[in-house]
Each structure stands twice: as C-alpha cells, then as structure tokens.
Motif scaffolding. Structure first.
Motif, short mmCIF file in Angstrom:
data_model
loop_
_atom_site.label_atom_id
_atom_site.label_comp_id
_atom_site.label_asym_id
_atom_site.label_seq_id
_atom_site.Cartn_x
_atom_site.Cartn_y
_atom_site.Cartn_z
N GLN A 254 0.81 -1.21 0.00
CA GLN A 254 0.00 0.00 0.00
C GLN A 254 0.85 1.27 0.00
OE1 GLN A 254 -2.46 0.85 3.53
NE2 GLN A 254 -4.19 1.06 2.15
N SER A 255 1.98 1.25 0.70
CA SER A 255 2.77 2.47 0.85
C SER A 255 4.24 2.31 0.48
CB SER A 255 2.70 2.96 2.30
OG SER A 255 3.24 1.98 3.17
N PHE A 256 4.72 1.04 0.37
CA PHE A 256 6.14 0.75 0.08
C PHE A 256 7.04 1.43 1.12
CE2 PHE A 256 3.91 0.54 -4.00
CZ PHE A 256 4.22 -0.75 -4.37
N SER A 257 6.62 1.37 2.37
CA SER A 257 7.35 2.01 3.46
C SER A 257 7.72 0.97 4.51
CB SER A 257 6.50 3.12 4.10
OG SER A 257 7.11 3.60 5.28
N VAL A 258 9.00 0.89 4.84
CA VAL A 258 9.46 -0.02 5.89
C VAL A 258 8.95 0.46 7.25
CG1 VAL A 258 11.50 -0.99 7.01
CG2 VAL A 258 11.48 -0.65 4.54
N PHE A 259 8.82 1.77 7.40
CA PHE A 259 8.31 2.32 8.66
C PHE A 259 6.92 1.78 8.97
CE2 PHE A 259 6.04 5.52 11.15
CZ PHE A 259 6.93 5.75 12.18
N ASP A 260 6.09 1.61 7.94
CA ASP A 260 4.75 1.05 8.15
C ASP A 260 4.81 -0.40 8.63
OD1 ASP A 260 3.63 3.42 7.44
OD2 ASP A 260 2.97 2.79 5.44
N LEU A 261 5.84 -1.13 8.21
CA LEU A 261 6.00 -2.51 8.69
C LEU A 261 6.32 -2.52 10.19
CD1 LEU A 261 7.99 -4.14 5.75
CD2 LEU A 261 5.53 -4.20 6.20
N TRP A 262 7.15 -1.57 10.63
CA TRP A 262 7.42 -1.48 12.06
C TRP A 262 6.16 -1.08 12.83
CZ3 TRP A 262 11.31 -3.89 13.95
CH2 TRP A 262 12.50 -3.99 13.23
N LEU A 263 5.36 -0.21 12.23
CA LEU A 263 4.08 0.15 12.87
C LEU A 263 3.18 -1.08 12.97
CD1 LEU A 263 2.89 3.59 11.43
CD2 LEU A 263 3.56 3.06 13.77
N LEU A 264 3.19 -1.91 11.93
CA LEU A 264 2.40 -3.13 11.95
C LEU A 264 2.79 -4.02 13.13
CD1 LEU A 264 0.44 -5.17 10.53
CD2 LEU A 264 2.44 -5.99 9.27
N VAL A 265 4.10 -4.20 13.33
CA VAL A 265 4.59 -5.00 14.45
C VAL A 265 4.18 -4.36 15.78
CG1 VAL A 265 6.64 -5.90 15.60
CG2 VAL A 265 6.50 -5.90 13.10
N ALA A 266 4.30 -3.03 15.86
CA ALA A 266 3.95 -2.33 17.10
C ALA A 266 2.48 -2.53 17.44
CB ALA A 266 4.27 -0.84 16.97
N PHE A 267 1.60 -2.42 16.45
CA PHE A 267 0.18 -2.61 16.73
C PHE A 267 -0.15 -4.08 16.97
CE2 PHE A 267 -0.34 1.62 14.75
CZ PHE A 267 -1.11 2.20 15.75
N GLY A 268 0.67 -4.99 16.42
CA GLY A 268 0.49 -6.39 16.78
C GLY A 268 0.78 -6.63 18.25
#
Length: 516
Positions: free
Chosen positions: A406-420
């Motif tokens: 959706q965004s091609f952003s690694v930062f969003d992947l870290w956000l995904l882990v954080a919300f997990g």
C-alpha cells in the motif's frame, strides 16, 4: 408504477449479453480483491477505471458498481478464516466469525455471511429502487452537527457493549480516536502526535492498525501458547444450516438490512458505521447477548447484512444528489464525470437507462455473488486445515504484503509489528479491540464534522443540542452509556441485599445409610 416501469426498462438494459458479462466480471473481481487485505474496493475500482474509460458509460458504471459491492461481499472471507479484515466494513464480522472458525464451524460462518450479504444487498436494491428520491431529501437535512452526533452514537454504542468493564472500553475507544488524530492538521498545519517522524505526517492507515490488532496479534498469541492460541478443531463442519440456525439469523439479517440501508444513505457514514451499529444493536437485543464475541451466528448475520445494504444505500446520494457518501463512491463519482455523466436530481429523467440499468444490474449481481460464493465455501474453509507451521508464516506474509504494497514504506511494517504487540497486550489484559478500531475510523470524521458545525454556528456549542435530530442522537448516545452503568448498579445492589440476608439453616437429612 413509475418505479416498476423503470425497473423493467432497466432489466432490458442489464440483460444484454455485454452488460451481463460486465456484471459477472465486476462482482468476480470485487470478490477476489475483497478477500485480500490491503486491496479494498477503492483499489479495485481504481484498477478497473482505465478499462471503464474505453466502454459505454452505462456498461462502465454497471461494472464498477459490481466491483464495489462485490468487494464488500467478499471481504468477510479473510475476516472469518484468518481474523484479518482488510476492509473496514468487515471488521465487525470477525468478532464472531473468527471464533466460529476456531470452533470448526468455518463453513457455517461463511454460509451465514454469504446468505446475509445476499439478503442485505437485495434489500438495499429494493430500497434504492423504491425510495431513493425521498431518502435523498432526508440525507440533505443532515448537516455537520447531525453527522457528529451520529458518529458519537456509533462509538458509544460499541463502547457500551465492551463486556463487563466499561472503563476498558472507554480507554480503548479513546486510544482509537487519538490514533485517528495523528498527522498534520488540515486546517492549522499543526503536527499532532508525530514525534517528528515524517512518515506520520499523513497519519496512520486503517489497514496497519486492523491487521496488527487482529491478525498479527493472533499470531503472537499462537506463538506464546505453543501453537494453541487459535483453538482450532481438526474438523470443519458442513456449511448446511439447520432450522434453528436459519431462524436465529433471520431476525438479525432483516433488521441489519434495513438499518444498513438507511445508514448507507447518509453521506459519510457508510458500511463501517452500519456494521458496527447493527452488531451492537443485536447484541443488546438478543437474549444470548453474552455469547456475542464467542461464535454467535447472529453476530455474523447482523454486520454482514448491514454492510452490504449500506454499500447499495450509498448509491442513493451518489446518483440522486451527486454527493459521494464514502471514499469509494467519491472514486465512482470521478469516473462518472470523466465518462460524461453528471449524477444529480436530473439523472433519473435525463438518463433513465443509466439509473435503472444500474439498479437492475445490482439484482443480477447479488444473485451471481451468491452462486459464485456458496459452492466455493468448502474450498475456502480448507484454509483452516493448513498445518500450523505453514499457516502462521502465511498470515504474516499476508499482513506484510498488504501493508507494504500500500505504501512501500518499511516504517509502516514497524508500525504493523507495534500494533500487533498492542493487540496482544490488549487481549492479555481483556481490553476490547472493537472500540479502538471504530474510534480510529470515526475519529477523523467526528473532528471534521465538529469543526464544520462550530464554524457554521460561530463557535456556539449549543448547535449540537438545539437541532432536533442532533439532540435526539446525542440523547440516545447518553442512554447507551448510562444503561450499562445502571444495570451494574442494580446487580451490585441485588448482590448486597443477598449478602445481608441471613441464610436459613438447612434441614437435617434423614439417615439413609444401610447397615451391612
């Protein structure tokens, strides 16, 4: 009679071989894309617009409309099987759909979702056909103050049904609203909760939070519990529903269809608000409301009928007023304008083939969706037979691809882990996830409506209580919050009386021993 004659003419348009093909392609593409977290109806329609530009305008809108309600129809599959709602309108479906799948009832859950979606979509089309012009006038009467009150009602209704601890529900909902406010304020250009991170300037996407709090948190639970977090049984029951189950789902399906359609008519509300309101209403109404969230069929039927009815209802303001009721219908409006079609009050008179052709195609599309989905349910349900060692990596890959694509952003992947991690901690401490997700969805809309209402009233907060519709909605919101408190107070009072009442000594039982 005018509506009946118009519908007959519409079927004449929809039953042409080309338009039948476009209906089939639209709902098929929508269903497939709706099953994939990260690709919602907006993405699906955006992908199909270049193709639509080469088509006749009537055929183009028929196909794009099929993509829209097909995506809502198919979005329940990943919610039920993997607890990974990629479409906001199917979040409420996962509350009971996923527990049913864990109990080995994935087939029945998918069947209930398919049937309820069909009923909701068909009811929405009937409403669109019969009372679209009248409802468009009602939608116009809703101003910013009324929309703000409606959003408050939707949020409080879900918070008030957050189990035994209302405080945790309030905390969860408040956190969701705070997440919705992250980013740069569109009016003052002030940074809010960004902590200097450029990646947060545009806010946090719904998909990141939903996949983290639901899907990734479930993975963490499985890992911590040694693969037993999902509680799945080895067998998957049939998709056939018995008479009692059909009876249980009939009431929620009917009520959800009506409620969803009327909510969908209101610009800005949409399928998400409709599904949450329908779920909370049925939970409050049902005698077995305490079993909601544990695999109750009613908890699947209510939101699924509501979100599909709302998806069709959103075409009322689009076609009769030229006002998009959601992000998806905004994309549809842009496509219509480029195709040379001007939605609005004159559409039904100046271009009746367009209006009635779309209405008739929706009847056909809902039947096609049911025929497509019911035979495939056993195939979908086999996902749960995937070995745990394979399923966990697949769910993680699903989440990562959906977010990164959706965004091609690694930062969003870290956000995904954080919300997990946040979702895992919420489960461990019995914090409900529903208020957080709904707070995230409604937070921005509430702020926008409140600011518009205050701008119109020159900063006078009394505008929210002096307008009858707004005041009535706020009153219902207050009642939805105070009713659980009053019920808890009555239970404590009853328990206190029982504790102070002396217990009579039990009567001595006669000696029934038999001597050897």
């Amino acid at each position: 009679m005018d509506a009946l004659n118009g519908l007959i003419d519409g079927f004449g348009v929809a039953f042409t071989p080309a338009n039948l093909l476009y209906v089939f392609l639209g709902v098929l593409m929508g269903t497939v894309i709706g099953m994939l977290p990260g690709l919602g109806p907006i993405s699906a329609i955006s992908l199909m617009i270049p193709i639509a530009f080469t088509m006749d305008p009537v055929s183009a809108i028929i196909m794009l409309a099929g993509v829209y309600y097909g995506a809502i129809f198919g979005g329940s599959t990943s919610s039920i099987l993997l607890n990974a709602p990629g479409v906001a309108g199917t979040v409420a479906t996962s509350f009971d759909g996923y527990p049913m799948a864990r109990q080995g009832k994935a087939g029945k859950a998918l069947a209930v979702a398919a049937i309820a979606s069909f009923v909701g979509g068909t009811a929405g089309v009937i409403g669109l056909m019969l009372i679209a012009p009248s409802l468009s006038a009602v939608a116009v009467s809703f101003g910013p103050a009324e929309y703000f009150s409606l959003m408050v009602l939707g949020l409080t209704a879900v918070v008030s049904l957050s189990g035994n601890n209302l405080t945790k529900g309030l905390i969860s909902g408040t956190v969701g609203v705070m997440i919705a406010l992250i980013g740069i304020d569109s009016q003052t250009s002030t940074q809010r909760f960004t902590f200097g991170q450029i990646e947060l300037f545009e806010g946090v996407e719904f998909l990141i939070v939903a996949l983290g709090v639901f899907a990734l948190a479930e993975v963490f639970v499985m890992l911590v519990n040694g693969g037993k977090g999902s509680g799945r049984e080895g067998t998957i029951t049939t998709l056939r529903l018995n008479r009692r189950e059909l009876k249980d789902m009939s009431g929620p399906t009917g009520r959800g269809s009506v409620l969803g359609f009327f909510i969908g008519v209101l610009p800005g509300a949409g399928a998400t608000v409709a599904s949450f309101l329908s779920y909370s209403f049925e939970k409050r109404l049902a005698k077995d409301g305490k079993t909601f969230g544990k695999g109750n069929i009613k908890g699947v039927a209510a939101p699924e009928s509501a979100n599909n009815a709302a998806a069709v209802g959103s075409f009322v303001p689009l076609l009769t007023l030229g006002v998009p009721g959601s992000g998806t219908t905004a994309v549809l409006l842009g496509a219509l304008l480029v195709l040379g079609v001007q939605p609005g009050p004159l559409l039904m008179t100046e271009n009746p083939d367009m209006f009635w052709g779309v209405v008739a195609s929706m009847y056909i599309g809902n039947i096609v969706l049911l025929i497509l989905n019911l035979p495939l349910i056993p195939l979908f349900a086999k996902v749960l037979k995937t070995p745990q060692k394979l399923l966990l990596p697949l769910v993680v890959v699903f989440c990562v691809v959906g977010v990164y694509g959706q965004s091609f952003s690694v930062f969003d992947l870290w956000l995904l882990v954080a919300f997990g991690v946040v979702g895992f901690l919420m489960r461990a401490n019995d914090f409900p996830a529903a208020p957080l997700i709904l707070g995230l969805i409604l937070g921005g809309l509430m702020e926008k409506s409140m600011r518009q209402a205050l701008l119109i009233s020159s900063g006078d907060f009394s505008a929210f209580v002096t307008k009858p519709i707004s005041a009535a909605l706020l009153a219902v919101a207050v009642l939805s919050m105070t009713a659980p408190l009053f019920g808890a107070w009555r239970r404590r009072r009853k328990a206190g009386r029982a504790a102070t009442t002396p217990t009579p000594a039990p009567a001595q039982a006669p000696d029934e021993r038999i001597d050897a």
